[in-house]
Design a protein around this motif. Structure first.
Motif, mmCIF file in Angstrom:
data_model
loop_
_atom_site.group_PDB
_atom_site.id
_atom_site.type_symbol
_atom_site.label_atom_id
_atom_site.label_comp_id
_atom_site.label_asym_id
_atom_site.label_seq_id
_atom_site.Cartn_x
_atom_site.Cartn_y
_atom_site.Cartn_z
ATOM 1 N N ASN A 23 32.546 32.501 37.923
ATOM 2 C CA ASN A 23 33.410 31.334 38.141
ATOM 3 C C ASN A 23 34.774 31.691 38.727
ATOM 4 O O ASN A 23 35.731 30.941 38.542
ATOM 5 C CB ASN A 23 33.582 30.531 36.846
ATOM 6 C CG ASN A 23 32.249 30.086 36.283
ATOM 7 O OD1 ASN A 23 31.365 29.681 37.040
ATOM 8 N ND2 ASN A 23 32.096 30.173 34.978
ATOM 9 N N LEU A 24 34.897 32.805 39.392
ATOM 10 C CA LEU A 24 36.161 33.142 40.043
ATOM 11 C C LEU A 24 36.340 32.287 41.282
ATOM 12 O O LEU A 24 35.386 32.000 41.997
ATOM 13 C CB LEU A 24 36.191 34.611 40.464
ATOM 14 C CG LEU A 24 36.442 35.623 39.375
ATOM 15 C CD1 LEU A 24 36.387 37.021 39.958
ATOM 16 C CD2 LEU A 24 37.774 35.401 38.710
ATOM 17 N N GLU A 25 37.562 31.902 41.539
ATOM 18 C CA GLU A 25 37.848 31.124 42.734
ATOM 19 C C GLU A 25 38.648 31.916 43.749
ATOM 20 O O GLU A 25 39.056 31.375 44.765
ATOM 21 C CB GLU A 25 38.600 29.854 42.340
ATOM 22 C CG GLU A 25 37.770 28.935 41.487
ATOM 23 C CD GLU A 25 38.503 27.665 41.120
ATOM 24 O OE1 GLU A 25 39.563 27.390 41.721
ATOM 25 O OE2 GLU A 25 38.015 26.964 40.248
ATOM 26 N N GLY A 26 38.919 33.180 43.490
ATOM 27 C CA GLY A 26 39.716 33.964 44.417
ATOM 28 C C GLY A 26 39.397 35.436 44.327
ATOM 29 O O GLY A 26 38.516 35.871 43.594
ATOM 30 N N GLU A 64 45.894 37.079 41.949
ATOM 31 C CA GLU A 64 44.810 36.368 42.617
ATOM 32 C C GLU A 64 45.227 35.956 44.025
ATOM 33 O O GLU A 64 46.274 35.331 44.213
ATOM 34 C CB GLU A 64 44.397 35.136 41.820
ATOM 35 C CG GLU A 64 43.165 34.468 42.389
ATOM 36 C CD GLU A 64 42.646 33.353 41.519
ATOM 37 O OE1 GLU A 64 42.252 32.325 42.084
ATOM 38 O OE2 GLU A 64 42.646 33.507 40.280
ATOM 39 N N GLU A 66 43.964 34.111 47.720
ATOM 40 C CA GLU A 66 43.013 33.152 48.271
ATOM 41 C C GLU A 66 42.031 33.856 49.206
ATOM 42 O O GLU A 66 40.831 33.630 49.165
ATOM 43 C CB GLU A 66 43.777 32.054 49.017
ATOM 44 C CG GLU A 66 43.026 30.765 49.114
ATOM 45 C CD GLU A 66 43.913 29.668 49.655
ATOM 46 O OE1 GLU A 66 43.592 29.161 50.740
ATOM 47 O OE2 GLU A 66 44.915 29.330 48.990
ATOM 48 N N ASN A 98 34.846 36.822 46.295
ATOM 49 C CA ASN A 98 35.561 36.655 45.032
ATOM 50 C C ASN A 98 35.169 37.781 44.092
ATOM 51 O O ASN A 98 34.000 38.139 43.990
ATOM 52 C CB ASN A 98 35.228 35.310 44.395
ATOM 53 C CG ASN A 98 35.751 34.147 45.206
ATOM 54 O OD1 ASN A 98 36.528 34.318 46.131
ATOM 55 N ND2 ASN A 98 35.332 32.950 44.862
#
Length: 120
Positions: A23-26, A64, A66, A98
């Motif tokens: 579930n990482l977004e970056g 983190e 983008e 990610n």
């Protein structure tokens, strides 16, 4: 009854386990100081992405991003000295997926920044 409780406990543990990169977004990058001097600050990319006070053979916390690549603009500040890596562009490069990564940094005798990219 004890067997049921044990099976329930084991099932609960396995259901709740997850990798740290689920579930990482970056892209999460940290710095490893591979030199013999303290890095007062290390800027990676933009002005607000600063890793601070990294002792020799120590790691910074993850920040983190983008988007990131296997190399980046890096400015290492040691006292009054700055050591910079300035990429020309990222044309043809594939952005990192990610996850967690480490930029191992050292400073050569000539004052060049040496980058060792590590997938954690």
């Amino acid at each position: 009854m004890k067997r049921f409780a044990l099976l329930f406990l084991i099932a609960t543990v396995f259901i709740n386990c997850s990798d740290r990169d689920d579930n990482l977004e970056g892209v999460n990058i940290r710095i490893k100081n591979e030199s013999s001097v303290i890095f007062d600050a290390v800027q990676v990319g933009s002005d607000d992405m600063i890793h601070e006070n990294i002792a020799p053979d120590e790691y910074s916390d993850y920040l983190e991003y983008e988007t990131a690549y296997t190399y980046a603009y890096i400015n290492i500040m040691v006292g009054e000295e700055n050591y910079v890596v300035q990429p020309i562009d990222f044309v043809g490069e594939t952005p990192l997926e990610n996850g967690f990564y480490t930029y191992g940094l050292n400073i050569s005798e000539e004052g060049d920044v040496v980058l060792n990219f590590i997938m954690d």
